[in-house]
Every structure is written in C-alpha cells, then in structure tokens.
Design a protein around this motif. Structure first.
Motif, PDB file in Angstrom:
ATOM      1  N   MET A   1       0.807  -1.312  -0.125  1.00 32.14           N
ATOM      2  CA  MET A   1      -0.011  -0.145   0.032  1.00 32.14           C
ATOM      3  C   MET A   1       1.014   1.127   0.175  1.00 32.14           C
ATOM      4  SD  MET A   1      -3.167   1.677   1.320  1.00 32.14           S
ATOM      5  CE  MET A   1      -4.030   0.174   2.041  1.00 32.14           C
ATOM      6  N   LYS A   2       0.545   2.030  -0.870  1.00 31.96           N
ATOM      7  CA  LYS A   2       1.224   3.454  -0.933  1.00 31.96           C
ATOM      8  C   LYS A   2       0.765   4.691  -0.514  1.00 31.96           C
ATOM      9  CE  LYS A   2       4.096   6.190  -4.054  1.00 31.96           C
ATOM     10  NZ  LYS A   2       4.927   6.315  -5.388  1.00 31.96           N
ATOM     11  N   PHE A   3       0.950   5.159   0.578  1.00 36.93           N
ATOM     12  CA  PHE A   3       0.577   6.631   1.267  1.00 36.93           C
ATOM     13  C   PHE A   3       1.262   7.843   0.723  1.00 36.93           C
ATOM     14  CE2 PHE A   3      -0.356   3.096   4.259  1.00 36.93           C
ATOM     15  CZ  PHE A   3      -1.597   3.200   4.672  1.00 36.93           C
ATOM     16  N   SER A   4       0.836   8.812  -0.005  1.00 40.23           N
ATOM     17  CA  SER A   4       1.377   9.636  -0.484  1.00 40.23           C
ATOM     18  C   SER A   4       0.690  10.902   0.621  1.00 40.23           C
ATOM     19  CB  SER A   4       1.215  10.223  -1.738  1.00 40.23           C
ATOM     20  OG  SER A   4       1.756   9.054  -2.743  1.00 40.23           O
ATOM     21  N   ILE A   5       1.799  11.562   1.162  1.00 40.37           N
ATOM     22  CA  ILE A   5       1.168  12.480   2.231  1.00 40.37           C
ATOM     23  C   ILE A   5       1.396  14.097   1.774  1.00 40.37           C
ATOM     24  CG2 ILE A   5       1.210  13.169   4.669  1.00 40.37           C
ATOM     25  CD1 ILE A   5       0.615  10.245   3.951  1.00 40.37           C
ATOM     26  N   ILE A   6       0.576  14.792   1.809  1.00 43.04           N
ATOM     27  CA  ILE A   6       0.815  16.276   1.443  1.00 43.04           C
ATOM     28  C   ILE A   6       1.006  17.011   2.817  1.00 43.04           C
ATOM     29  CG2 ILE A   6       0.118  18.192   0.215  1.00 43.04           C
ATOM     30  CD1 ILE A   6       0.384  16.021  -1.726  1.00 43.04           C
TER      31      ILE A   6
END
Ligand code: 4GM
Length: 226
Positions: A2-7
């Motif tokens: 699972m990829k989490f991209s955080i802004i």
C-alpha cells in the motif's frame, strides 16, 4: 504493498509512525510505503510562504491554492487513481469499517492541512473525500493522517501476527475488547480471574465473549444499538 502519499508542511512529524512499532515494521518489511510532498517546495514567492489572509477578514490564515495543487499534482503523477483524502473536522467519521474499506486500496493521497484550513477551491476540485477522526479540532491534519494510516496499516496482510489478526476481527464485530492479564497471579490483593487459570480453553472463550458484551453494554451502549 500500500502506498501512502502525504501532502504536509511537516513531514518529520510522521517519524512517530514510520520509525516505531508495528507501523515502522510494516514499512521496513515492504508492506507499506510512505512518500511526502511538501507544498513549501512548490511555493512561488521568495519567502516560500504557502498561506495568506482570508477573504472577508477574520483571524488566522488560509493555505493557498497554487502550492497545494502543485503538491497534489506531483503525488498524482506517482500514483494514478489514488483518491485524495482531506483530514478535516467536517469529514465523515473514521470507523473500523472505513479503515477496512481503505485497506483494500493500492494507494491513497492524504492531505494534512495547517492554519485555519485550506482554500475551499481545493476541496471543491481536488479532494475526493473528507474524513474526520473525531469531533475535536487539532492544530494540523498530520495527527489525523497518522491515525488513519495506523488504523489502515494494521489491517494489511502480514502486518499483524495471526493472534493479533483475531483481535482486529473482534472490533469489527462491533464489540469492545475483553480484559487482559499477565503474571503474577496475584498482586497487592488483586487476583487474576480463576477461569483464566484453569486451562479450559472453551470456558476462557465463553468468559471473554461475555466480558466483551458486558464491557460494551457498560461503557459504549451506543455500539449495541443495532
Ligand atoms: C480545521 C480546518 C482534522 C482544522 C482544517 C484536522 C481535527 C481533524 C484543520 C484543518 C484538524 C479531525 C487541521 N483537526 N477531527 N486540524 O479529523 O486542516
């Protein structure tokens, strides 16, 4: 994976999640990946400001559209069709069922706001879903994002051992957990319940189930409503 991209303006805060415990291991073991996009890196002015005064006046500042939109665009280029989720007190409540639903996705982009919030036009055009971790206001969306990530990561295949996976199911049945005890059998006059010492596994399971129902009735009767 699972990829989490955080802004976020504060990627270092996420060390609390990425460097410790079960969530830290999920990342080193390759079950989850966490990448950051900092709107500050996309600021167009020389002081790298990403906030401005609210139209209509009033206290506080609002996150500007341009740097936020640039950071979201960069995240989207790495993860096609990942939903953009904004952590906000105005969002739909995060529940165990919602965490389970999100754990089926290959990727998601989490937007953590600061100041009094973000420009509404980001919500209108760039955000797919707003989620709240509860009815209170924090000084940023980072802790809510980490809360959501923790709840999701522990549901990913292989992240918890088999024993722990059973516990996860227990909340998904909508009941609170039963009490836990470890050695010694007695301390300061407090004894471990006899049923746990007898070695009768069926009796133990019956007791635990009864405790879970009782605890839920006593502490969270709202969970038993349906
Ligand atoms: C207000 C508006 C989420 C506050 C926009 C974010 C609590 C939650 C923030 C914002 C937050 C929550 C940042 N506080 N209940 N603070 O999930 O981004």
């Amino acid at each position: 994976m699972m990829k989490f991209s955080i802004i976020t303006l504060f990627p270092k805060m996420f060390a609390a999640l990425t460097e410790f415990g079960i969530t830290g291991r999920a990342i080193t073991a390759g079950q989850a990946e966490v990448v950051f996009h900092n709107p500050r890196d996309y600021a167009d002015n020389k002081h790298n400001n990403v906030d401005d005064k609210p139209y209509g006046g009033g206290p506080g500042m609002v996150m500007q559209v341009a740097p936020l939109r640039a950071a979201i665009k960069a995240a989207k280029q790495e993860t096609a069709d990942a939903p953009v989720i904004y952590l906000s007190p105005q969002g739909k409540p995060l529940t165990q069922a919602k965490a389970a639903e999100l754990s089926e996705l290959p990727a998601m982009i989490l937007l953590a706001g600061r100041y009094e919030g973000i420009d509404q036009r980001i919500i209108d055009r760039d955000v797919d879903e707003c989620i709240s971790i509860g009815d209170y206001v924090l000084s940023g969306g980072e802790l809510p994002a980490m809360t959501l990530m923790d709840a999701v990561m522990r549901l990913l295949p292989g992240v918890l051992g088999d024993a722990k996976s059973a516990e996860v199911e227990s909340f998904q049945q909508g009941l609170l957990d039963h009490p836990h005890y470890t050695r010694p059998e007695e301390i300061d006059g407090q004894r471990v319940p006899d049923v746990l010492l007898n070695g009768n596994h069926a009796e133990v399971e019956k007791w635990r189930k009864a405790q879970r129902v009782e605890q839920t009735q006593k502490l969270r009767p709202d969970l038993l409503k349906d």
